[in-house]
Design an enzyme around this catalytic site. Structure first.
Site, PDB file in Angstrom:
ATOM      1  N   ASP A  47       0.574  -1.068   0.040  1.00  0.00           N
ATOM      2  CA  ASP A  47      -0.102  -0.092  -0.020  1.00  0.00           C
ATOM      3  C   ASP A  47       0.803   1.150   0.043  1.00  0.00           C
ATOM      4  OD1 ASP A  47       0.939  -0.706   2.811  1.00  0.00           O
ATOM      5  OD2 ASP A  47      -0.750   0.424   3.620  1.00  0.00           O
ATOM      6  N   ASP A 468      46.422  25.421  13.728  1.00  0.00           N
ATOM      7  CA  ASP A 468      45.597  26.573  13.112  1.00  0.00           C
ATOM      8  C   ASP A 468      45.468  26.676  11.561  1.00  0.00           C
ATOM      9  OD1 ASP A 468      43.990  28.894  13.479  1.00  0.00           O
ATOM     10  OD2 ASP A 468      45.294  29.881  14.722  1.00  0.00           O
ATOM     11  N   ASP A 538      37.297  32.635  18.101  1.00  0.00           N
ATOM     12  CA  ASP A 538      38.440  33.614  18.459  1.00  0.00           C
ATOM     13  C   ASP A 538      37.925  34.710  19.387  1.00  0.00           C
ATOM     14  OD1 ASP A 538      40.448  32.590  17.091  1.00  0.00           O
ATOM     15  OD2 ASP A 538      40.872  33.947  15.624  1.00  0.00           O
TER      16      ASP A 538
END
Length: 727
Positions: A47, A468, A538
């Site tokens: 269905d 970084d 930062d």
């Protein structure tokens, strides 16, 4: 649970303990049937078959990985250019495979299982008969988490070259008839993590990054939610891309109200040449369903990323309390100054000292020496080893800042190898922060960085590294790639970065690595695979950090959120906030200080000493507990959140008020995540006396809060289950 296949009907039912995801094959196309709360699959699924008018074509079919050129005019999930210049392919279903566990992705970060019983994987094989392009759609569903992980694998099984022009990780069509809104994290440098929520209308709602990194502006995450969805109720469908480069996430609403959501590598300026026999793997998308609001979606991501994305010994270890010298000294320091800060830290209970920028080459400002990874003997006459040993002698571990993806034009490395940066011959080289980006598509560049850092980490007792990355990619080209592969540069850069990170983290498994990109410019799941925490922003102002940390927690666990107490006036916004307020905000993450401890008054030192003692007691709960966001800083003057243990027997609550309110009404804080039938002791930090309350009362009625008539007020209290009869 697992994957139920009805081959005759062409149905694939992916089922977890609380979620179902159903795909059906129609005329050879994988069609999306359902994604939501668990369906028990007791009855036949016939269905649920989708029947579309013969005249509707693909444009009305809710597809799993749509193509362009064959009647679907919405955004495609992929596009391929053939040698004759045409861009038409038509993938159709050719088979499937079901396996236990979850596969890894070659060269890419990915969530994982520790036992194959944790997940099952479905692979749907699709083929374009004309070009012999083969695409495998991979779906991994976790048994006890409402999580599906999707990716796509392309291979050229023909005899001619193919060029990928678009290769997204996932696409899904939500049928019309329901209102949906899109939530995502937006911002900029120093104001990351803003929660944006917008209703979807006919047309497109899109976020992306063309910066070669996931970016401060938009995080590679979005969720579709219903208008009534809140923290604790309503449906949420989350999409988080495990990737650190340029991305796109798009919600397209067609004229019938259907929503197509797609996410993956940004197709802008992207192409990938597939020679015969070659393949291409997309990054994976982690899809989370919640029927209990945003909070449950977040906690699902938190648990998964904390324990099945992050890796290594530090994944499960409590993180150290640190002091970083950056805002204390910037570039102006010597060995004795560093040790003096560490000495004060040792007296206060600090566990780790981190030496930030300025220790290498001739680095007295931002304008030189990146790439020259050797110590500056002017500042450090005895070298890094001397400083580290002196700091270790105080009982502190030693950490170091590096920025290995960059090169300064004013550096010995650049003078030797000016072609090692990303550049296009004959074009200017755009500098940002007086630096260029190293070409990580090149093996010799990555080898140089690996050898340089390995020499330091082998000679110096480094326990922590802050990695970084302070600028976006420009002039995205590589001197080593041929013309037909130049559009691969940005993605090859990310793959090169991942290769280097894998090498260096495996070579130094005892080092705790923290990623950073001018703060949150690359806060994404791809980096968390290699580094279990990230410098969130930062911006260290505590009032701003309420929003930044609250927003970041929409998808990322607190164990990944770096948070420090800094000096006042704050160096980013100039605001003056009390030390207690700054401490309470920062203790809601990986806690540390970023200031000159030698300048503290005796009163300040006592406050810091108390904060550190407290954090050492609670950090296990903060870093590993379930986070419940109670009051949003985006919606008012007050904020609150709490951490709840897995057994619901212990909780920790923080609450904040930014500005004083005259003649304020009494404020109540409703808690969350407790066991309604438990009795809980609320310790004196809040109530002023020993009190026992039922979990249901604490969550439905709450506790009264009292703020003094001054700005930047905060508090915290503990909640513990007790056998004492409830009131």
């Amino acid at each position: 649970m697992g994957i139920i296949v009805q081959e005759q009907a062409g149905l694939f039912h992916l089922q977890s303990s609380g979620m179902s995801y159903i795909i059906q094959m129609i005329d050879g196309y994988p069609v999306h049937i359902y994604w939501g709360s668990k369906l028990n699959h007791r009855e036949p699924m016939s269905d649920m078959l989708i029947h579309t008018p013969d005249t509707a074509g693909l444009d009305r079919l809710p597809q799993e990985y749509p193509q362009y050129g064959s009647g679907d005019f919405r955004n495609p999930a992929y596009q391929v250019e053939l040698v004759d210049g045409t861009r038409i392919t038509e993938l159709t279903y050719t088979g499937y495979r079901v396996t236990k566990g979850k596969p890894s992705l070659a060269g890419l970060p990915a969530v994982y299982t520790e036992d194959e019983a944790e997940a099952d994987t479905l692979e749907l094989e699709l083929t374009d008969a004309y070009s012999s392009l083969k695409v495998t759609l991979c779906y991994s569903i976790f048994a006890d988490r409402n999580v599906i992980v999707r990716s796509a694998h392309f291979s050229n099984a023909g005899g001619q070259e193919l060029r990928l022009r678009r290769a997204l990780s996932a696409s899904i069509d939500f049928a019309g008839g329901r209102d949906l809104e899109m939530m995502y994290l937006s911002g900029a440098w120093a104001r990351e993590g803003n929660i944006t929520r917008t209703p979807l209308h006919q047309g497109e709602t899109r976020i992306d990054s063309k910066r070669g990194m996931s970016s401060h502006q938009f995080n590679p995450f979005a969720a579709l939610v219903t208008p009534e969805t809140t923290e604790a109720q309503g449906e949420a469908f989350g999409f988080s891309l495990v990737y650190s480069g340029g991305f796109e996430a798009d919600a397209e609403v067609d004229s019938f109200g259907s929503v197509r959501f797609s996410i993956g590598i940004n197709a802008f300026d992207f192409a990938w040449l597939l020679s015969p026999g070659e393949s291409f793997q997309t990054p994976e998308t982690v899809m989370v369903y919640s029927g209990q609001g945003l909070g449950e979606m977040s906690r699902t991501y938190h648990r998964l990323y904390r324990t099945r994305l992050c890796r290594g010994r530090h994944r499960d270890e409590e993180r150290p309390v640190l002091v970083n010298n950056w805002e204390a000294t910037y570039f102006d320091f010597n060995a004795d100054k560093l040790v003096s800060i560490a000495e004060e830290g040792a007296k206060l209970g600090i566990e780790l000292f981190v030496l930030d920028d300025g220790w290498f080459g001739k680095r007295d400002s931002d304008n030189s020496s990146l790439g020259d990874w050797y110590e500056d003997r002017r500042k450090l006459p005895g070298g890094l080893a001397d400083v580290a040993e002196r700091i270790n002698g105080l009982g502190l571990k030693f950490g170091l800042w590096v920025e290995p993806e960059m090169i300064s034009p004013d550096s010995e490395l650049y003078r030797r190898h000016p072609d090692w940066c990303l550049h296009v011959p004959g074009r200017r080289r755009s500098e940002a922060r007086w630096q260029l980006v190293l070409d990580y598509t090149r093996q010799e560049v990555r080898d140089y960085i690996f050898d340089s850092l390995s020499a330091i980490f082998s000679a110096v007792p480094v326990s922590y590294v802050k990695w970084d990355m302070n600028r976006c990619l420009t002039e995205i080209g590589s001197a080593e790639l041929p013309p037909e592969r130049q559009a691969e540069t940005a993605h090859r850069y990310v793959l090169g970065l991942y290769e280097l990170l894998e090498r260096i983290t495996q070579a130094f498994p005892d080092i705790l690595f923290e990623s950073c990109s001018s703060g949150g410019g690359r806060f994404d799941p791809g980096m968390l695979y290699y580094m279990p925490q990230t410098w969130t922003s930062d911006n260290t102002d505590a009032a701003e950090r309420l929003k930044i940390q609250f927003g970041t927690s929409l998808v990322y666990p607190v164990s990944a959120i770096g948070a420090h107490v800094s000096a006042v006036p704050n160096h980013q916004v100039g605001r003056i906030t009390p030390l207690d307020f700054r401490g309470n905000v920062a203790m809601s993450g990986n806690f540390g200080y970023e200031l000159d401890l030698t300048k503290f008054t005796d009163e300040d030192k006592e406050t810091v000493r108390r904060q550190i003692v407290t954090y050492k007691e609670i950090r296990g709960l903060v870093q590993k507990g379930d986070l419940y966001r109670l009051k949003s800083p985006f919606e008012g003057n007050q904020s609150a959140w709490m951490f709840v243990s897995g057994n619901k027997k212990e909780a920790l609550v923080y609450y904040f008020q930014v500005t004083a309110v005259p003649n304020a009404p009494r404020s109540y804080l409703q808690l969350a995540g407790l066991e309604p039938e438990f009795g809980y002791e609320v310790l004196p930090e809040c109530s002023g006396s020993r009190s026992i309350y039922g979990g249901d009362r604490l969550m439905k009625l709450g506790l009264p809060l009292s703020y003094q008539q001054k700005d930047y007020e905060s508090g915290w209290f503990r909640v513990r289950a007790t056998d004492t009869p409830r009131e």
